[in-house]
Design a protein around this motif. Structure first.
Motif, PDB file in Angstrom:
ATOM      1  N   HIS A 206      -9.847   3.425   0.019  1.00 31.46           N
ATOM      2  CA  HIS A 206      -9.047   2.927  -1.234  1.00 31.46           C
ATOM      3  C   HIS A 206      -7.921   1.924  -0.592  1.00 31.46           C
ATOM      4  N   ALA A 207      -7.587   2.016   0.423  1.00 36.40           N
ATOM      5  CA  ALA A 207      -6.634   0.954   1.089  1.00 36.40           C
ATOM      6  C   ALA A 207      -7.381  -0.563   0.772  1.00 36.40           C
ATOM      7  N   MET A 208      -8.586  -0.453   1.178  1.00 40.11           N
ATOM      8  CA  MET A 208      -9.204  -1.924   1.529  1.00 40.11           C
ATOM      9  C   MET A 208      -9.644  -2.352   0.112  1.00 40.11           C
ATOM     10  N   ALA A 209      -9.876  -1.426  -1.050  1.00 39.52           N
ATOM     11  CA  ALA A 209      -9.974  -1.734  -2.557  1.00 39.52           C
ATOM     12  C   ALA A 209      -8.662  -2.209  -2.919  1.00 39.52           C
TER      13      ALA A 209
ATOM     14  N   LEU B 147       0.864  -1.155   0.126  1.00 37.86           N
ATOM     15  CA  LEU B 147       0.058  -0.074   0.103  1.00 37.86           C
ATOM     16  C   LEU B 147       0.722   1.305  -0.171  1.00 37.86           C
ATOM     17  N   PRO B 148       0.447   2.403  -0.668  1.00 41.79           N
ATOM     18  CA  PRO B 148       1.092   3.669  -0.401  1.00 41.79           C
ATOM     19  C   PRO B 148       1.143   4.094   1.019  1.00 41.79           C
ATOM     20  N   GLU B 149       2.176   4.743   1.431  1.00 41.94           N
ATOM     21  CA  GLU B 149       2.343   5.225   2.808  1.00 41.94           C
ATOM     22  C   GLU B 149       1.266   5.706   3.469  1.00 41.94           C
ATOM     23  N   ALA B 150       0.443   6.606   2.944  1.00 43.37           N
ATOM     24  CA  ALA B 150      -0.538   7.104   3.541  1.00 43.37           C
ATOM     25  C   ALA B 150      -1.743   6.187   3.806  1.00 43.37           C
ATOM     26  N   GLN B 151      -1.857   5.484   2.972  1.00 42.49           N
ATOM     27  CA  GLN B 151      -3.186   4.312   3.182  1.00 42.49           C
ATOM     28  C   GLN B 151      -2.496   3.251   4.129  1.00 42.49           C
ATOM     29  N   ARG B 152      -1.104   2.932   4.049  1.00 40.01           N
ATOM     30  CA  ARG B 152      -0.912   1.778   5.145  1.00 40.01           C
ATOM     31  C   ARG B 152      -0.778   2.511   6.642  1.00 40.01           C
ATOM     32  N   SER B 153      -0.630   3.709   6.695  1.00 38.75           N
ATOM     33  CA  SER B 153      -0.554   4.205   8.081  1.00 38.75           C
ATOM     34  C   SER B 153      -1.906   4.099   8.672  1.00 38.75           C
ATOM     35  N   ALA B 154      -3.125   4.852   7.553  1.00 37.34           N
ATOM     36  CA  ALA B 154      -4.599   4.752   8.047  1.00 37.34           C
ATOM     37  C   ALA B 154      -4.808   3.315   8.595  1.00 37.34           C
ATOM     38  N   VAL B 155      -4.642   2.542   7.906  1.00 36.92           N
ATOM     39  CA  VAL B 155      -4.847   0.920   7.867  1.00 36.92           C
ATOM     40  C   VAL B 155      -4.227   0.657   9.403  1.00 36.92           C
TER      41      VAL B 155
ATOM     42  N   ARG C 255     -10.864  14.045   8.820  1.00 36.82           N
ATOM     43  CA  ARG C 255     -11.509  12.741   8.933  1.00 36.82           C
ATOM     44  C   ARG C 255     -11.796  11.948   7.751  1.00 36.82           C
ATOM     45  N   GLY C 256     -12.454  12.871   6.828  1.00 38.06           N
ATOM     46  CA  GLY C 256     -12.974  12.392   5.622  1.00 38.06           C
ATOM     47  C   GLY C 256     -11.818  12.032   4.784  1.00 38.06           C
ATOM     48  N   THR C 257     -10.542  12.547   4.854  1.00 34.16           N
ATOM     49  CA  THR C 257      -9.463  12.079   4.142  1.00 34.16           C
ATOM     50  C   THR C 257      -9.026  10.632   4.803  1.00 34.16           C
ATOM     51  N   VAL C 258      -9.179  10.417   6.175  1.00 35.16           N
ATOM     52  CA  VAL C 258      -9.033   9.152   6.601  1.00 35.16           C
ATOM     53  C   VAL C 258      -9.728   8.241   6.217  1.00 35.16           C
ATOM     54  N   LYS C 259     -11.113   8.464   6.233  1.00 33.80           N
ATOM     55  CA  LYS C 259     -12.170   7.579   5.436  1.00 33.80           C
ATOM     56  C   LYS C 259     -11.760   7.126   3.800  1.00 33.80           C
TER      57      LYS C 259
END
Length: 173
Positions: A160-163, A122-130, A151-155
């Motif tokens: 996108h990470a789950m997809a 995953l890209p770093e931003a998505q990995r951190s959120a997950v 918060r919307g960006t986290v959502k």
């Protein structure tokens, strides 16, 4: 029992027992976070550097903030820096292809290694959120504060990470 915020104020005053208490409270969660973020590499070094920065920055801790959020922000910044300059990874059995015709189910260890490999894709931003949301079960609001985004960006990152994880898992079948 003193709150985390009371303890960090005591650390700022130079009270070593307060640091010991904070360390005991957050040693395992911080270790798990860093381990997941780095794939288990250099975790002890990053954990030690995180606590050094906590001690150095304790006098600047903003009253009214949550200590845990501040701690994970420090750790995340260190992990991001580590990720940018990390040495090449050694050979990982999780990336080795399975034997042709082998339909044997993954063992629990293989499944963990596969999850770690997928997470690393995953890209770093998505990995951190997950990691923060699902592995540490932090609410989206706190994840947003740690990552310094709405918060919307986290959502969006989580969606996108789950997809992406689902697509990667399907590609491997």
């Amino acid at each position: 029992m003193a709150s985390d915020e009371e303890l960090i104020a005591a650390v700022a005053r130079g009270e070593a027992p307060a640091l010991s208490d904070l360390y005991r409270r957050y040693e395992r969660p911080l270790h798990r976070f860093l381990s997941r973020y780095t794939g288990g590499r250099d975790v002890e070094d990053l954990q030690q550097e995180t606590w050094l920065r906590v001690v150095r920055a304790a006098p600047r801790f903003t009253p009214g903030r949550r200590f845990s959020t501040w701690l994970f922000q420090i750790a995340l910044n260190l992990a991001r820096d580590w990720h940018a300059r990390r040495p090449p990874e050694p050979a990982d059995p999780a990336t080795a292809e399975r034997l042709p015709g082998s339909d044997a189910p993954f063992s629990a260890t293989e499944a963990r290694m596969d999850a770690r490999r997928l997470l690393a894709a995953l890209p770093e931003a998505q990995r951190s959120a997950v990691i923060l949301r699902y592995y540490h079960d932090l609410p989206e609001e706190e994840v947003a504060e740690i990552l310094g985004c709405p918060r919307g960006t986290v959502k969006s990152r989580l969606h996108h990470a789950m997809a992406r994880l689902l697509a990667l898992a399907r590609e491997e079948r």
